[in-house]
Motif scaffolding. Structure first.
Motif, PDB file in Angstrom:
ATOM      1  N   GLY A 422       0.819  -1.209   0.000  1.00 51.71           N
ATOM      2  CA  GLY A 422       0.000   0.000   0.000  1.00 51.71           C
ATOM      3  C   GLY A 422       0.844   1.246   0.000  1.00 51.71           C
ATOM      4  N   SER A 423       0.902   1.942  -1.143  1.00 56.60           N
ATOM      5  CA  SER A 423       1.651   3.189  -1.217  1.00 56.60           C
ATOM      6  C   SER A 423       0.947   4.262  -0.392  1.00 56.60           C
ATOM      7  CB  SER A 423       1.819   3.619  -2.672  1.00 56.60           C
ATOM      8  OG  SER A 423       0.563   3.650  -3.320  1.00 56.60           O
ATOM      9  N   GLY A 424       1.492   5.472  -0.399  1.00 53.50           N
ATOM     10  CA  GLY A 424       1.103   6.498   0.550  1.00 53.50           C
ATOM     11  C   GLY A 424      -0.389   6.703   0.757  1.00 53.50           C
ATOM     12  N   SER A 425      -1.100   6.974  -0.311  1.00 55.65           N
ATOM     13  CA  SER A 425      -2.532   7.262  -0.165  1.00 55.65           C
ATOM     14  C   SER A 425      -3.303   6.026   0.285  1.00 55.65           C
ATOM     15  CB  SER A 425      -3.102   7.786  -1.485  1.00 55.65           C
ATOM     16  OG  SER A 425      -2.559   9.060  -1.781  1.00 55.65           O
ATOM     17  N   VAL A 426      -2.916   4.860  -0.202  1.00 56.23           N
ATOM     18  CA  VAL A 426      -3.587   3.625   0.215  1.00 56.23           C
ATOM     19  C   VAL A 426      -3.413   3.421   1.712  1.00 56.23           C
ATOM     20  CG1 VAL A 426      -3.583   1.115  -0.007  1.00 56.23           C
ATOM     21  CG2 VAL A 426      -3.392   2.539  -2.052  1.00 56.23           C
ATOM     22  N   ALA A 427      -2.193   3.609   2.201  1.00 55.79           N
ATOM     23  CA  ALA A 427      -1.927   3.419   3.629  1.00 55.79           C
ATOM     24  C   ALA A 427      -2.677   4.441   4.468  1.00 55.79           C
ATOM     25  CB  ALA A 427      -0.424   3.508   3.892  1.00 55.79           C
ATOM     26  N   LEU A 429      -5.454   6.169   3.690  1.00 54.94           N
ATOM     27  CA  LEU A 429      -6.897   5.919   3.654  1.00 54.94           C
ATOM     28  C   LEU A 429      -7.260   4.667   4.439  1.00 54.94           C
ATOM     29  CD1 LEU A 429      -7.573   6.824  -0.080  1.00 54.94           C
ATOM     30  CD2 LEU A 429      -8.325   8.111   1.928  1.00 54.94           C
ATOM     31  N   ASP A 430      -6.374   3.678   4.432  1.00 57.70           N
ATOM     32  CA  ASP A 430      -6.645   2.472   5.207  1.00 57.70           C
ATOM     33  C   ASP A 430      -6.709   2.783   6.693  1.00 57.70           C
ATOM     34  OD1 ASP A 430      -6.949  -0.459   5.419  1.00 57.70           O
ATOM     35  OD2 ASP A 430      -5.035  -0.333   6.450  1.00 57.70           O
ATOM     36  N   LEU A 478      -9.549  14.094   1.664  1.00 56.80           N
ATOM     37  CA  LEU A 478      -8.631  15.110   1.163  1.00 56.80           C
ATOM     38  C   LEU A 478      -7.518  15.381   2.175  1.00 56.80           C
ATOM     39  CD1 LEU A 478      -8.111  17.278  -1.083  1.00 56.80           C
ATOM     40  CD2 LEU A 478      -9.437  18.845   0.341  1.00 56.80           C
ATOM     41  N   ARG A 479      -7.859  15.308   3.455  1.00 54.92           N
ATOM     42  CA  ARG A 479      -6.902  15.584   4.525  1.00 54.92           C
ATOM     43  C   ARG A 479      -6.224  14.314   5.039  1.00 54.92           C
ATOM     44  NH1 ARG A 479      -9.316  16.958   9.025  1.00 54.92           N
ATOM     45  NH2 ARG A 479     -11.469  16.567   8.398  1.00 54.92           N
ATOM     46  N   ALA A 480      -6.403  13.209   4.337  1.00 56.63           N
ATOM     47  CA  ALA A 480      -5.972  11.915   4.870  1.00 56.63           C
ATOM     48  C   ALA A 480      -4.497  11.904   5.258  1.00 56.63           C
ATOM     49  CB  ALA A 480      -6.260  10.810   3.855  1.00 56.63           C
ATOM     50  N   ARG A 481      -3.637  12.352   4.382  1.00 55.98           N
ATOM     51  CA  ARG A 481      -2.206  12.300   4.680  1.00 55.98           C
ATOM     52  C   ARG A 481      -1.844  13.216   5.848  1.00 55.98           C
ATOM     53  NH1 ARG A 481       1.681  11.175  -0.345  1.00 55.98           N
ATOM     54  NH2 ARG A 481       0.447   9.629  -1.458  1.00 55.98           N
ATOM     55  N   ARG A 482      -2.445  14.374   5.883  1.00 59.87           N
ATOM     56  CA  ARG A 482      -2.176  15.316   6.967  1.00 59.87           C
ATOM     57  C   ARG A 482      -2.563  14.717   8.313  1.00 59.87           C
ATOM     58  NH1 ARG A 482      -2.546  21.130   7.859  1.00 59.87           N
ATOM     59  NH2 ARG A 482      -3.667  21.579   9.800  1.00 59.87           N
ATOM     60  N   VAL A 483      -3.761  14.130   8.369  1.00 60.91           N
ATOM     61  CA  VAL A 483      -4.256  13.572   9.622  1.00 60.91           C
ATOM     62  C   VAL A 483      -3.410  12.378  10.056  1.00 60.91           C
ATOM     63  CG1 VAL A 483      -6.216  12.411  10.716  1.00 60.91           C
ATOM     64  CG2 VAL A 483      -6.612  14.383   9.230  1.00 60.91           C
TER      65      VAL A 483
END
Length: 543
Positions: A422-427, A429-430, A478-483
């Motif tokens: 799972g690359s960045g966004s997948v991880a 969002l998971d 949209l804020r997934a990585r930040r959070v």
């Protein structure tokens, strides 16, 4: 000639112990595996020897070769490795880095294995089949009959080279074959089909885009049945000794991880055995994913520590502008910043290894914490590793960019761990989906944070900011990585405040949580006590 005299060059980093890392040793003791330190030390000393370093260099420099046919035109589908690769594999297996902890009842067995995996870092490529073998065992238990047949061989500390009936071998290596070219991480989009036969086996047909370590003995794979995506165990060689119908199309030409063969394969009526229930393949492999994600964190932390070690060794021997680099304020800031990043990753990794050890022994609270903390740490640590190792490489100047100095190889390995499982966004969002499905996991994460609250106002403020971020569901994806980044930093901060030296925790809180930090490494604020941090970069050095 005087121009041939070599001066002001750094001696080789050989004869050191990779197990001397204080954050590693403290964490191993804390997480219940202190009994394994003699074994970890043995492997750490071996990892620093010239012989082991050469095994890693040769395995990388002479990558695997695919042979689809023999000289007579018969299909063989074999991959040839140099002897150094097999020596690396044999060492890893004999030290129990593969499936051995599943057969070890001692509390801390999985922590000990994590520490060894971290310590044995002379080559990352062979770690892929070692990690997959470790991760296959809990998934295989969804079929008790298959587990009874193969688990003793997957956990046995014997590296038995060669393609034979798996049940005739002394030990087995396992691989995974999940993704396809049209789906990638969206494994439900896979088009490989599985048709049940009268004897209870299944016939698989399809094209897999990534199958690492194709010379493994067994593979977990996903295929479509009428009930949906289903998990299967596919042997490389069938009972009785006939080859299974796995056709190797090509080996991938990868950026790094070159000692490990990653292939495209076709199942041409290959035989597989059902693992779990039809239509529940994704659920069956969840525990496997937890294990490989943990190994991504371990591998990233190991690479980060390798970067710090190389940079600190260089700075202690190289002079510029009239003094050693280690005595120059700008370099001291860089090295201390790198050590803080490395120590945060290693300390969080060991907490996760401890949670994993307790989770597999039935501790539901630790399993819940592992679920959320592993997802956020996998995202963040694996993202930080390439940038951090790049900075360490830069400390060596031009030599860092030269293949002879090994750090270039470490640098190339780091992006893979962010992509794998799972690359960045997948991880990211998971992690958010885990909170939505299992809200108690977030409660467990905050409970972990609360154990450190009151020790540092900057940490307390970070916890409050995170709670505010999570109160609103608006634009959450949209804020997934930040959070998720904030969650990871809070988790790391909690570990450092509770367990690291005060100087390390203070520097982390000032920079990562207090935001008194620049956009690059080496921008720690004035007023921090860098001496104790820098001392932790040098443990285990030769001499």
């Amino acid at each position: 000639m005087s121009t041939h005299e070599v001066v002001n060059q750094v001696p080789p980093l050989v004869g050191h112990s990779t197990a001397a890392d204080p954050a590693l040793r403290e964490g191993v003791e804390r997480e219940g595996a202190g009994w394994a330190l003699p074994e970890i030390d043995d492997l750490g000393r071996l990892s620093g020897t010239e012989a082991a370093i050469e095994w890693g260099r040769l395995a990388e420099r002479v990558p695997p070769r695919l042979h689809t046919h023999d000289r007579y035109g018969n299909r063989v589908d074999e991959v040839e490795y140099v002897p150094a690769y097999h020596q690396l594999m044999r060492t890893a297996v004999e030290h129990g880095l593969h499936g051995a902890p599943w057969a070890d009842d001692r509390p801390g067995a999985h922590v000990a294995r994590a520490a060894k995996f971290y310590t044995w870092r002379v080559d990352a490529g062979h770690g892929c089949p070692i990690s997959m073998t470790y991760a296959v065992v809990p998934a295989l238990r969804a079929n008790p009959e298959l587990a009874a047949r193969f688990e003793p061989l997957l956990t046995n500390e014997v590296y038995d080279l060669g393609l034979r009936d798996p049940e005739t071998k002394g030990g087995l290596i396992a691989g995974m074959s999940m993704t396809e070219k049209q789906g990638g991480s969206d494994v439900r989009a896979n088009t490989t089909t599985a048709t049940r036969q009268s004897d209870g086996t299944y016939v698989l047909r399809g094209h897999k885009w990534f199958t690492s370590a194709p010379m493994s003995d067994l593979f977990l794979t996903l295929a479509q049945t009428p009930a949906g995506v289903t998990c299967f165990l596919v042997p490389r060689v069938l009972p009785g000794g006939a080859p299974n119908a796995m056709r190797f199309m090509r080996l991938k030409d990868k950026l790094g991880n070159r000692s490990n063969a990653s292939s495209e394969i076709e199942y041409d009526a290959a035989v597989g055995w059902l693992v779990g229930e039809e239509g529940r393949g994704v659920r069956t492999i969840v525990e496997m994913v937890n294990m490989t994600r943990l190994d991504c964190v371990i591998g990233s932390a190991a690479g980060m520590r390798a970067g710090v070690t190389a940079a600190a060794h260089h700075a202690r021997h190289r002079s510029a502008f009239g003094e050693l680099l280690i005595d120059q304020p700008a370099m001291r800031n860089v090295l201390a910043d790198l050590q803080v990043e490395s120590e945060a990753a290693t300390t969080a990794m060991l907490r996760l290894a401890g949670a994993n050890d307790r989770a597999v022994r039935g501790d539901e609270a630790e399993a819940g914490l592992r679920r959320i903390a592993l997802a956020v740490t996998k995202y963040y640590v694996c993202k930080r590793a390439p940038a951090m190792v790049n900075e360490a490489l830069e400390c060596l100047g031009g030599n860092g960019y030269i293949e002879d100095f090994d750090l270039a190889r470490t640098y190339r390995e780091m992006p893979l761990l962010s992509i794998w499982e799972g690359s960045g966004s997948v991880a990211a969002l998971d992690a958010l989906r885990a909170i939505a499905r299992e809200p108690h996991t977030l409660e467990l994460l905050f409970a972990e944070a609360e154990r450190a609250c009151g020790a540092d106002a900057r940490f307390d403020d970070a916890v409050d900011r995170l709670k505010k971020e999570l109160t609103s569901a608006d634009d959450i994806e949209l804020r997934a990585r930040r959070v998720v980044e904030q969650m990871a930093l809070v988790f790391q901060g909690a570990q450092l405040l509770r367990h690291a030296p005060a100087a390390v925790a203070d520097a982390f809180c000032a920079s990562r949580l207090g935001r008194d930090w620049g956009g690059a490494f080496g921008t720690l604020p004035p007023g921090l006590d860098l001496g104790p941090i820098l001392e932790r970069t040098a443990t285990g050095f030769p001499g």
